[in-house]
Scaffold this motif. Structure first.
Motif, PDB file in Angstrom:
ATOM      1  N   ALA A  61       0.853  -1.185   0.000  1.00  9.41           N
ATOM      2  CA  ALA A  61       0.000   0.000   0.000  1.00  9.41           C
ATOM      3  C   ALA A  61       0.887   1.233   0.000  1.00  9.41           C
ATOM      4  O   ALA A  61       2.050   1.172   0.385  1.00  9.41           O
ATOM      5  CB  ALA A  61      -0.909   0.019   1.227  1.00  9.41           C
ATOM      6  N   ASP A  62       0.313   2.340  -0.402  1.00  7.74           N
ATOM      7  CA  ASP A  62       0.968   3.624  -0.216  1.00  7.74           C
ATOM      8  C   ASP A  62       0.979   3.887   1.290  1.00  7.74           C
ATOM      9  O   ASP A  62      -0.009   3.590   1.988  1.00  7.74           O
ATOM     10  CB  ASP A  62       0.175   4.699  -0.969  1.00  7.74           C
ATOM     11  CG  ASP A  62       0.731   6.086  -0.730  1.00  7.74           C
ATOM     12  OD1 ASP A  62       1.735   6.432  -1.379  1.00  7.74           O
ATOM     13  OD2 ASP A  62       0.156   6.803   0.116  1.00  7.74           O
ATOM     14  N   ASP A  64       0.675   6.557   3.060  1.00  5.70           N
ATOM     15  CA  ASP A  64      -0.405   7.436   3.516  1.00  5.70           C
ATOM     16  C   ASP A  64      -1.740   6.699   3.538  1.00  5.70           C
ATOM     17  O   ASP A  64      -2.548   6.879   4.457  1.00  5.70           O
ATOM     18  CB  ASP A  64      -0.508   8.675   2.630  1.00  5.70           C
ATOM     19  CG  ASP A  64       0.690   9.611   2.792  1.00  5.70           C
ATOM     20  OD1 ASP A  64       1.341   9.577   3.861  1.00  5.70           O
ATOM     21  OD2 ASP A  64       0.979  10.370   1.849  1.00  5.70           O
ATOM     22  N   ASP A  65      -1.986   5.855   2.528  1.00 10.87           N
ATOM     23  CA  ASP A  65      -3.221   5.072   2.502  1.00 10.87           C
ATOM     24  C   ASP A  65      -3.252   4.076   3.649  1.00 10.87           C
ATOM     25  O   ASP A  65      -4.295   3.866   4.275  1.00 10.87           O
ATOM     26  CB  ASP A  65      -3.384   4.342   1.163  1.00 10.87           C
ATOM     27  CG  ASP A  65      -3.732   5.279   0.023  1.00 10.87           C
ATOM     28  OD1 ASP A  65      -4.249   6.392   0.281  1.00 10.87           O
ATOM     29  OD2 ASP A  65      -3.489   4.902  -1.144  1.00 10.87           O
ATOM     30  N   LYS A  68      -4.304   5.856   6.720  1.00  9.62           N
ATOM     31  CA  LYS A  68      -5.751   6.112   6.675  1.00  9.62           C
ATOM     32  C   LYS A  68      -6.530   4.860   7.048  1.00  9.62           C
ATOM     33  O   LYS A  68      -7.524   4.934   7.769  1.00  9.62           O
ATOM     34  CB  LYS A  68      -6.165   6.599   5.284  1.00  9.62           C
ATOM     35  CG  LYS A  68      -5.697   7.993   4.971  1.00  9.62           C
ATOM     36  CD  LYS A  68      -6.059   8.377   3.553  1.00  9.62           C
ATOM     37  CE  LYS A  68      -5.453   9.728   3.177  1.00  9.62           C
ATOM     38  NZ  LYS A  68      -5.693  10.048   1.768  1.00  9.62           N
ATOM     39  N   MET A  74     -10.110   5.182   6.169  1.00 14.42           N
ATOM     40  CA  MET A  74     -10.361   4.493   4.911  1.00 14.42           C
ATOM     41  C   MET A  74     -10.757   3.053   5.237  1.00 14.42           C
ATOM     42  O   MET A  74     -10.100   2.403   6.047  1.00 14.42           O
ATOM     43  CB  MET A  74      -9.108   4.505   4.019  1.00 14.42           C
ATOM     44  CG  MET A  74      -9.318   3.851   2.665  1.00 14.42           C
ATOM     45  SD  MET A  74      -7.791   3.782   1.649  1.00 14.42           S
ATOM     46  CE  MET A  74      -7.520   5.509   1.311  1.00 14.42           C
ATOM     47  N   ALA A  79     -10.524  -0.132   0.137  1.00 16.67           N
ATOM     48  CA  ALA A  79      -9.142   0.080  -0.315  1.00 16.67           C
ATOM     49  C   ALA A  79      -8.684  -1.093  -1.180  1.00 16.67           C
ATOM     50  O   ALA A  79      -8.030  -0.891  -2.203  1.00 16.67           O
ATOM     51  CB  ALA A  79      -8.207   0.267   0.881  1.00 16.67           C
ATOM     52  N   LYS A  84      -5.901   0.044  -3.693  1.00 21.74           N
ATOM     53  CA  LYS A  84      -5.009   0.828  -2.833  1.00 21.74           C
ATOM     54  C   LYS A  84      -4.350  -0.028  -1.762  1.00 21.74           C
ATOM     55  O   LYS A  84      -3.394   0.387  -1.136  1.00 21.74           O
ATOM     56  CB  LYS A  84      -5.776   1.974  -2.185  1.00 21.74           C
ATOM     57  CG  LYS A  84      -6.226   3.008  -3.184  1.00 21.74           C
ATOM     58  CD  LYS A  84      -6.926   4.166  -2.492  1.00 21.74           C
ATOM     59  CE  LYS A  84      -7.309   5.198  -3.522  1.00 21.74           C
ATOM     60  NZ  LYS A  84      -6.860   6.510  -3.153  1.00 21.74           N
TER      61      LYS A  84
END
Length: 103
Positions: A61-62, A64-65, A68, A74, A79, A84
């Protein structure tokens, strides 16, 4: 909070009772060389920079994601559907999601 800080905090807060009987290695790939492992064995959880051992599940994952997802901003299922969040072994991650504070 960064993804790295989240994982470090998670590993340090887990008690022997939280992880009784758990023996696993999880890899976290946040791209750009931000690779981490969480090794859980013998009643302790250890955060390690880089990939160590053989992972039961790889989380991609990113960063930042991931934060979240970890903080509830999130939905992890959304996701995954949006690409994501990628899991090499979703079944294994379901076993450990609560331990990691992701549920």
């Amino acid at each position: 909070m960064t993804a790295k800080e989240y994982l470090q905090n998670t590993a340090s807060r887990l008690t022997a009772a939280d992880i009784d009987g758990v023996a696993t290695t999880l890899h976290f790939d946040f791209g750009g060389g931000a690779d981490y492992s969480m090794v859980v064995a013998d009643g302790k959880a250890e955060f390690v920079e880089g990939f160590v051992g053989t992972a039961e599940c790889v989380v991609k994952a990113d960063a930042d994601d991931f934060v979240k997802i970890a903080t509830g901003d999130m939905n992890p299922m959304m996701a995954m559907m949006m690409g994501k969040l990628k899991l090499s072994n979703p079944g294994a991650m379901m076993k450990y999601a609560k331990m990691l504070g992701l549920m």
